[in-house]
Design a protein around this motif. Sequence first.
Motif, PDB file in Angstrom:
ATOM      1  N   GLY A  88     -50.406 -10.873 -34.839  1.00  0.00           N
ATOM      2  CA  GLY A  88     -49.294 -11.609 -35.421  1.00  0.00           C
ATOM      3  C   GLY A  88     -49.184 -11.385 -36.924  1.00  0.00           C
ATOM      4  N   TRP A  89     -50.321 -11.400 -37.615  1.00  0.00           N
ATOM      5  CA  TRP A  89     -50.312 -11.179 -39.065  1.00  0.00           C
ATOM      6  C   TRP A  89     -49.933  -9.736 -39.388  1.00  0.00           C
ATOM      7  N   ARG A  90     -50.396  -8.800 -38.553  1.00  0.00           N
ATOM      8  CA  ARG A  90     -50.049  -7.395 -38.752  1.00  0.00           C
ATOM      9  C   ARG A  90     -48.534  -7.200 -38.610  1.00  0.00           C
ATOM     10  N   ALA A  91     -47.949  -7.870 -37.636  1.00  0.00           N
ATOM     11  CA  ALA A  91     -46.500  -7.775 -37.447  1.00  0.00           C
ATOM     12  C   ALA A  91     -45.747  -8.357 -38.638  1.00  0.00           C
ATOM     13  N   LEU A  92     -46.255  -9.451 -39.202  1.00  0.00           N
ATOM     14  CA  LEU A  92     -45.608 -10.055 -40.370  1.00  0.00           C
ATOM     15  C   LEU A  92     -45.723  -9.161 -41.601  1.00  0.00           C
ATOM     16  N   LEU A  93     -46.899  -8.527 -41.776  1.00  0.00           N
ATOM     17  CA  LEU A  93     -47.098  -7.657 -42.937  1.00  0.00           C
ATOM     18  C   LEU A  93     -46.145  -6.466 -42.924  1.00  0.00           C
ATOM     19  N   TRP A  94     -45.862  -5.951 -41.727  1.00  0.00           N
ATOM     20  CA  TRP A  94     -45.056  -4.731 -41.607  1.00  0.00           C
ATOM     21  C   TRP A  94     -43.720  -5.006 -40.932  1.00  0.00           C
ATOM     22  N   TRP A  95     -43.198  -6.237 -40.998  1.00  0.00           N
ATOM     23  CA  TRP A  95     -42.023  -6.594 -40.208  1.00  0.00           C
ATOM     24  C   TRP A  95     -40.806  -5.732 -40.541  1.00  0.00           C
ATOM     25  N   ARG A  96     -40.727  -5.234 -41.781  1.00  0.00           N
ATOM     26  CA  ARG A  96     -39.580  -4.385 -42.140  1.00  0.00           C
ATOM     27  C   ARG A  96     -39.585  -3.059 -41.385  1.00  0.00           C
TER      28      ARG A  96
END
Length: 252
Positions: A57-65
């Motif tokens: 989940g945090w990985r997805a937020l870090l690279w959401w763009r």
Amino acid sequence: MTPLVVSALCLAMTATAFLSGIFGMAGGMILVGILLAMLPVPDAMMLHGVTQFASNGWRALLWWRHIRWSPVAAYMLGAGAALLAWSLWRYVPGKALALLLLGLTPFLVRLAPASFRPNPESLRQGALYGVICMTLILLTGVSGPLIDTFFLGGRLDRREIVASKAICQVFGHAAKLLYFGAVIDQAASLDPVVAILAVVSSMVGTTLAAKVLLAMSDTQYRAWANRIITAIAGYYVAHSAVLIALAQVAAP
């Protein structure tokens, strides 16, 4: 848990989240082995689910763009269909068969004709891989290196691969927790403080990995990712072969 055990767990969770944060793979498999060696099985499984959900989940937020929503949507459509189907037919394979399925699938994909090679930009393939990967998750607990093989196909860059795959894995872990209701029932046995530390450790490891991922080229990323997939798949096949051999020896 003693402070020493908690500290060791936090270190392990940070290190495996760091590895997964770079390649989006391998960390979870290593972590579950460590947790099973240090904790009772129910606690280990619950803590593993918490860390993997937080890490992805945090990985997805870090690279959401960089998330490519078309392949993610197609994957989730197929995964949702598989979840519904398997909820009606609750088949649980033996451990040897499960490991064999996990290990062989990436190799079978590599042997497929060029027209069937993985391409995450194909919506049809996204749905198909969603069905297969969710099936593996529900039968074995993880999707193995197959989802990695899928996202490495096509022309997505390393950040798009990591971000898009993270969203799919969040969905997969949530579905697994929903499917295995017994895991949810064990939530009370997990120390809330340890759960919070697990989330923080996963976020720290994933954040540190972002700098390494940025420093890598797409060529380096794909080369190392394919090596890791081969190593993990080979381990699954070898482990399955050992279990089958032991069963044959133990048979009367």
